[in-house]
Design a protein around this motif. Structure first.
Motif, PDB file in Angstrom:
ATOM      1  N   THR A 105      29.843  42.345  39.866  1.00  9.92           N
ATOM      2  CA  THR A 105      30.635  43.554  40.116  1.00  9.92           C
ATOM      3  C   THR A 105      31.424  44.015  38.897  1.00  9.92           C
ATOM      4  N   PHE A 106      31.919  43.085  38.070  1.00 10.02           N
ATOM      5  CA  PHE A 106      32.920  43.413  37.056  1.00 10.02           C
ATOM      6  C   PHE A 106      32.412  43.192  35.627  1.00 10.02           C
ATOM      7  N   ASP A 107      32.928  44.031  34.713  1.00  7.33           N
ATOM      8  CA  ASP A 107      32.649  43.871  33.283  1.00  7.33           C
ATOM      9  C   ASP A 107      33.523  42.787  32.663  1.00  7.33           C
ATOM     10  N   ARG A 108      34.717  42.621  33.209  1.00  6.97           N
ATOM     11  CA  ARG A 108      35.665  41.617  32.727  1.00  6.97           C
ATOM     12  C   ARG A 108      36.326  40.943  33.927  1.00  6.97           C
ATOM     13  N   VAL A 109      36.593  39.669  33.775  1.00  6.78           N
ATOM     14  CA  VAL A 109      37.471  38.962  34.704  1.00  6.78           C
ATOM     15  C   VAL A 109      38.577  38.336  33.864  1.00  6.78           C
ATOM     16  N   THR A 110      39.809  38.532  34.295  1.00  2.00           N
ATOM     17  CA  THR A 110      40.956  38.035  33.541  1.00  2.00           C
ATOM     18  C   THR A 110      41.840  37.179  34.437  1.00  2.00           C
ATOM     19  N   ALA A 111      42.609  36.310  33.808  1.00  4.05           N
ATOM     20  CA  ALA A 111      43.583  35.495  34.541  1.00  4.05           C
ATOM     21  C   ALA A 111      44.671  35.079  33.559  1.00  4.05           C
ATOM     22  N   ALA A 112      45.903  35.408  33.863  1.00  4.82           N
ATOM     23  CA  ALA A 112      47.028  35.065  32.989  1.00  4.82           C
ATOM     24  C   ALA A 112      47.967  34.113  33.727  1.00  4.82           C
ATOM     25  N   PHE A 113      47.989  32.869  33.278  1.00  4.12           N
ATOM     26  CA  PHE A 113      48.939  31.862  33.761  1.00  4.12           C
ATOM     27  C   PHE A 113      48.772  31.586  35.256  1.00  4.12           C
TER      28      PHE A 113
END
Length: 234
Positions: A116-124
């Motif tokens: 589904t996504f171009d990017r997956v992010t996760a901060a802390f």
């Protein structure tokens, strides 16, 4: 109580003071870490779909939205409705409600189709996963082929003197201040302990590779207090 429910309850409880304490206790250095990570995420002239995992009060999603190309969209997902409530208020205040949506969900069972996504992010946030490899595999699944995962996570410095000072601050000073302001001493004992128990960079990168990511890399910020991990879905 399962870890997920403990985490949900913990963050619901500290949500009203989370942003204030987060910036005070990190001396605002966390803002520079986010800016560096955002450069790995956005494409200046290309709209992209981004999933922000463990989105919390939305700082990372908002920062990314400010730099992303027109037409981009960010979906934030988190276990804690208390954190997301504050996040939605911040998103609306910034005039970004059309670009950012936030929803309650389990980051180890993402409610999105494959690719589904171009990017997956996760901060802390990934250090709070109950099953870290399951969460990494889910993030890989919802990435498009060629899509990128970008993780920011707190870490420990390798220098022995810095490590001693870090432990003094993290294990004694931070819990005292955080507990006094938030009224939840247990939460601010858990948060530093979760950093100390998170896999070391080499082990975490090996775990990412084992889950199927390619081109796995990492960068250390501020003497190794924070680290950025990136990987590509082949």
């Amino acid at each position: 109580m399962p870890k997920k429910e403990k985490i949900r309850t913990l963050f619901d409880d500290i949500a009203p003071d989370y942003d204030k304490l987060n910036h005070i206790l990190s001396l605002d250095i966390d803002k520079s870490w986010r800016r560096k990570a955002i450069r790995e995420i956005v494409e200046k002239d290309t709209p992209i779909k981004i999933l922000d995992v463990a989105s919390g009060t939305g700082d990372f999603a908002i920062g990314t939205a400010r730099k992303a190309a027109d037409g981009s969209h960010i979906t934030g997902i988190d276990l804690s409705e208390g954190m997301l409530k504050i996040g939605r208020e911040k998103v609306a205040k910034e005039g970004l409600s059309g670009m950012i949506s936030m929803q309650v969900g389990d980051c180890e069972a993402l409610p999105f189709p494959d690719g589904t996504f171009d990017r997956v992010t996760a901060a802390f946030g990934v250090r709070n996963f109950e099953h870290l490899e399951t969460g990494l595999s889910e993030m890989l699944r919802v990435l498009k082929p060629g899509g990128k995962l970008v993780i920011l996570e707190l870490s420990v410095p390798s220098n022995p003197l810095l490590l001693a000072l870090y432990k003094l601050y993290f294990l004694h000073i931070l819990p005292a201040i955080g507990g006094k302001v938030s009224g939840n001493k247990g939460a601010y004992r858990y948060l530093p302990a979760s950093v100390l128990h998170f896999p070391k960079p080499e082990a975490f990168m090996k775990m990412m590779s084992g889950c199927g990511y390619s081109e796995v890399r990492h960068k250390a910020f501020t003497f190794g207090i924070c680290r950025m991990y990136t990987g590509i879905r082949p």
